[in-house]
Design an enzyme around this catalytic site. Structure first.
Site, PDB file in Angstrom:
ATOM      1  N   GLU A 141      48.133  31.454  16.972  1.00 40.88           N
ATOM      2  CA  GLU A 141      47.966  30.623  15.785  1.00 40.88           C
ATOM      3  C   GLU A 141      46.511  30.190  15.670  1.00 40.88           C
ATOM      4  OE1 GLU A 141      50.223  29.904  13.559  1.00 40.88           O
ATOM      5  OE2 GLU A 141      51.978  30.743  14.564  1.00 40.88           O
ATOM      6  N   ILE A 187      46.067  30.602  21.503  1.00 38.14           N
ATOM      7  CA  ILE A 187      47.149  31.523  21.842  1.00 38.14           C
ATOM      8  C   ILE A 187      48.114  30.823  22.796  1.00 38.14           C
ATOM      9  CG2 ILE A 187      47.713  33.774  22.857  1.00 38.14           C
ATOM     10  CD1 ILE A 187      44.802  34.610  22.319  1.00 38.14           C
ATOM     11  N   ASP A 200      47.888  22.065   9.287  1.00 40.32           N
ATOM     12  CA  ASP A 200      48.323  23.458   9.448  1.00 40.32           C
ATOM     13  C   ASP A 200      49.783  23.494   9.857  1.00 40.32           C
ATOM     14  OD1 ASP A 200      48.404  26.164   9.627  1.00 40.32           O
ATOM     15  OD2 ASP A 200      47.204  26.320  11.440  1.00 40.32           O
TER      16      ASP A 200
END
Length: 306
Positions: A53, A57, A173
């Site tokens: 992402e 990782i 996010d």
């Protein structure tokens, strides 16, 4: 030695951020060695890879007979202006460890260019791109009640971020007062277009991203997928089109439709309509996360009764 320099640099920055944030509260975090981390992940081998992402990782690994989730920031993807985001992410992980809907941060290793974080193991797997759960590389199709529970608990977690602290925390996010961001953070398809255009972050930035995520979770479709006409389509545009044409009943992935009752389909439609409200163009027309969480709890109550 490089390792010693990394340890001192990471330790000083991490400690400074943590002291500034913890407000006198104790946040116990264990220290792991680089040899423990490398052994657990087989030197970050692909066999231990879980998901990637943005600029970090996730790996899975075993240390002292206990399974962990291990988060490594990529030194190749963390540019100069993102260094601060790395340490803020770490402090936020520490701060949220006591919340039931967040993975608990158990420790870290400072012997790398950026700290490597060690979390409790996600024993139930992780959400994949279609809102299902992947365990040992196998996808499990989740029932409606569980999908709704996942959506509700994510909403609760975001509402907690927005309301539980003196300064509001914006996650940004989904896949962290107004502030102006130096760089736009987020995942394509989930990103609030208003945030992208202005770089102004508000709590409604999260509301928009959550709305897209809720569509993915409740419909079983990816954020981008091949539509009935054979063309690639974004889930938001697809759902909006169905809603405007009175065809919202077609929104659910055919595989999920098989075992659903008519009442359950109506509950999915209610969730999708709520998601569309979250994705309104004007922030004034979007609900707050606490309102979203309450509405999902109400829908869940009706699902359990039906």
């Amino acid at each position: 030695m490089k390792k010693e320099r990394w340890f001192l640099e990471n330790g000083s920055i991490f400690l400074k951020e943590l002291i500034a944030d913890c407000n006198g509260k104790s946040i116990p975090i264990r220290s792991f060695t680089s040899s423990q981390i490398r052994k657990a992940t087989k030197n970050f081998d692909s066999s231990c890879f879980v998901t990637e992402e943005g600029f970090y990782i996730w790996y899975k690994g075993v240390i002292e007979d206990r399974s962990y989730m291990i988060k490594r920031f990529s030194e190749y993807k963390v540019t100069d202006y993102r260094v601060g985001e790395v340490y803020k992410d770490i402090v936020l992980s520490a701060r949220m460890s006591n919340h039931n809907n967040f993975l608990k941060l158990l420790g870290c290793c400072l012997d790398f260019p950026f700290p490597v974080l060690v979390f409790e193991f996600a024993e139930h797997g992780f959400l994949n791109h279609r809102g299902g759960v992947t365990v040992n590389e196998e996808e499990s199709l989740l029932p409606l009640s569980l999908r709704l529970k996942i959506g509700k608990e994510i909403a609760n977690a975001l509402a907690y971020l927005h309301m539980a602290f003196p300064k509001i925390i914006i996650f940004r996010d989904m896949k962290p007062m107004h502030i102006e961001a130096e760089d736009v953070l987020g995942t394509y398809g989930y990103l609030d277009p208003l945030y992208f255009a202005t770089r102004i972050v508000t709590e409604y930035t999260d509301v928009y991203s959550f709305g897209v995520l809720l569509m993915v979770v409740m419909t079983g479709r990816s954020v981008y997928f091949t539509g009935p006409d054979g063309y690639r389509v974004g889930i938001l545009a697809y759902v909006k089109g169905l809603s405007e044409n009175g065809k919202l009943s077609e929104v659910i992935c055919p595989m999920m439709m098989q075992d659903m009752t008519s009442a359950q389909r109506l509950h999915v439609e209610a969730c999708v309509l709520l998601a569309l409200r979250c994705c309104e163009e004007r922030v004034e027309d979007r609900p707050k996360m606490i309102q979203v969480a309450k509405e999902l709890k109400r829908i869940e109550h009706h699902v359990l009764r039906s």
